[in-house]
Scaffold this motif. Structure first.
Motif, PDB file in Angstrom:
ATOM      1  N   THR A   1      25.312  70.621  25.024  1.00 23.76           N
ATOM      2  CA  THR A   1      25.241  69.167  24.883  1.00 23.76           C
ATOM      3  C   THR A   1      24.692  68.500  26.144  1.00 23.76           C
ATOM      4  OG1 THR A   1      27.537  68.881  25.593  1.00 23.76           O
ATOM      5  CG2 THR A   1      27.142  69.053  23.226  1.00 23.76           C
TER       6      THR A   1
ATOM      7  N   TRP B   1      23.241  64.907  26.469  1.00 23.42           N
ATOM      8  CA  TRP B   1      21.968  64.986  25.784  1.00 23.42           C
ATOM      9  C   TRP B   1      21.483  63.650  25.226  1.00 23.42           C
ATOM     10  CZ3 TRP B   1      21.169  63.874  20.600  1.00 23.42           C
ATOM     11  CH2 TRP B   1      22.336  63.652  19.839  1.00 23.42           C
ATOM     12  N   THR B   2      22.359  62.671  25.072  1.00 18.28           N
ATOM     13  CA  THR B   2      21.948  61.394  24.491  1.00 18.28           C
ATOM     14  C   THR B   2      21.130  60.540  25.452  1.00 18.28           C
ATOM     15  OG1 THR B   2      24.101  60.488  25.108  1.00 18.28           O
ATOM     16  CG2 THR B   2      23.839  61.274  22.841  1.00 18.28           C
ATOM     17  N   THR B   3      21.112  60.920  26.740  1.00 25.08           N
ATOM     18  CA  THR B   3      20.287  60.200  27.698  1.00 25.08           C
ATOM     19  C   THR B   3      18.823  60.494  27.406  1.00 25.08           C
ATOM     20  OG1 THR B   3      22.014  60.335  29.378  1.00 25.08           O
ATOM     21  CG2 THR B   3      19.772  59.900  30.140  1.00 25.08           C
ATOM     22  N   ARG B   4      18.018  59.464  27.468  1.00 20.68           N
ATOM     23  CA  ARG B   4      16.601  59.616  27.159  1.00 20.68           C
ATOM     24  C   ARG B   4      15.960  60.660  28.067  1.00 20.68           C
ATOM     25  NH1 ARG B   4      11.865  57.178  28.824  1.00 20.68           N
ATOM     26  NH2 ARG B   4      13.001  55.850  30.291  1.00 20.68           N
ATOM     27  N   TRP B   5      15.289  61.610  27.472  1.00 23.48           N
ATOM     28  CA  TRP B   5      14.697  62.735  28.196  1.00 23.48           C
ATOM     29  C   TRP B   5      13.787  62.268  29.330  1.00 23.48           C
ATOM     30  CZ3 TRP B   5      14.866  67.574  29.480  1.00 23.48           C
ATOM     31  CH2 TRP B   5      13.705  68.290  29.823  1.00 23.48           C
TER      32      TRP B   5
END
Length: 127
Positions: free
Chosen positions: A31, A101-105
């Motif tokens: 995650t 993982w929800t943070t913008r790549w």
């Protein structure tokens, strides 16, 4: 947040190689996107490389592109930084970082984008 412990630092010869590892203590390693940063004395912490949670995508700072390789082993909860042909200017403390993982790549190139950090490992490259 993840607990991160780096290892593998030390003295390297220019044009040699060195491998850094980071062990993560988290419930679900997949995650987290992972990254490596460096910080030389009197400088800001700088982005080196990042890898997405599945290991499919990587991104590098221009200064290390073609020389360093980031990888991860999700079965072992580890992320590595293979440093080939290091240069004396790569001398720094290297930090492992993790972010959910929800943070913008695309945002994962700044210190502020990562909330979990290791204690750092010193890398010294001699010419």
């Amino acid at each position: 947040q993840a607990q991160l412990v780096e290892s593998g630092g030390g003295l390297a010869q220019a044009r040699g190689s060195l491998k850094l590892s980071c062990a993560a203590s988290v419930r679900t390693f997949t995650t987290y996107h992972m990254g490596w940063f460096l910080q030389a004395p009197t400088t800001e912490r700088e982005f080196v490389a990042r890898i997405n949670r599945s290991g499919d995508y990587t991104y590098y700072a221009d200064s290390v592109k073609g020389r360093f390789t980031i990888s991860r082993d999700n079965a072992k909860n580890t992320v590595n930084l293979q440093m080939n042909s290091p240069k004396p200017e790569d001398t720094a403390v290297y930090y492992c970082a993790a972010e959910f993982w929800t943070t913008r790549w695309g945002a994962l190139t700044t210190r502020g984008a990562f909330r979990s950090w290791g204690q750092g490992t010193q890398v010294t490259v001699s010419s």
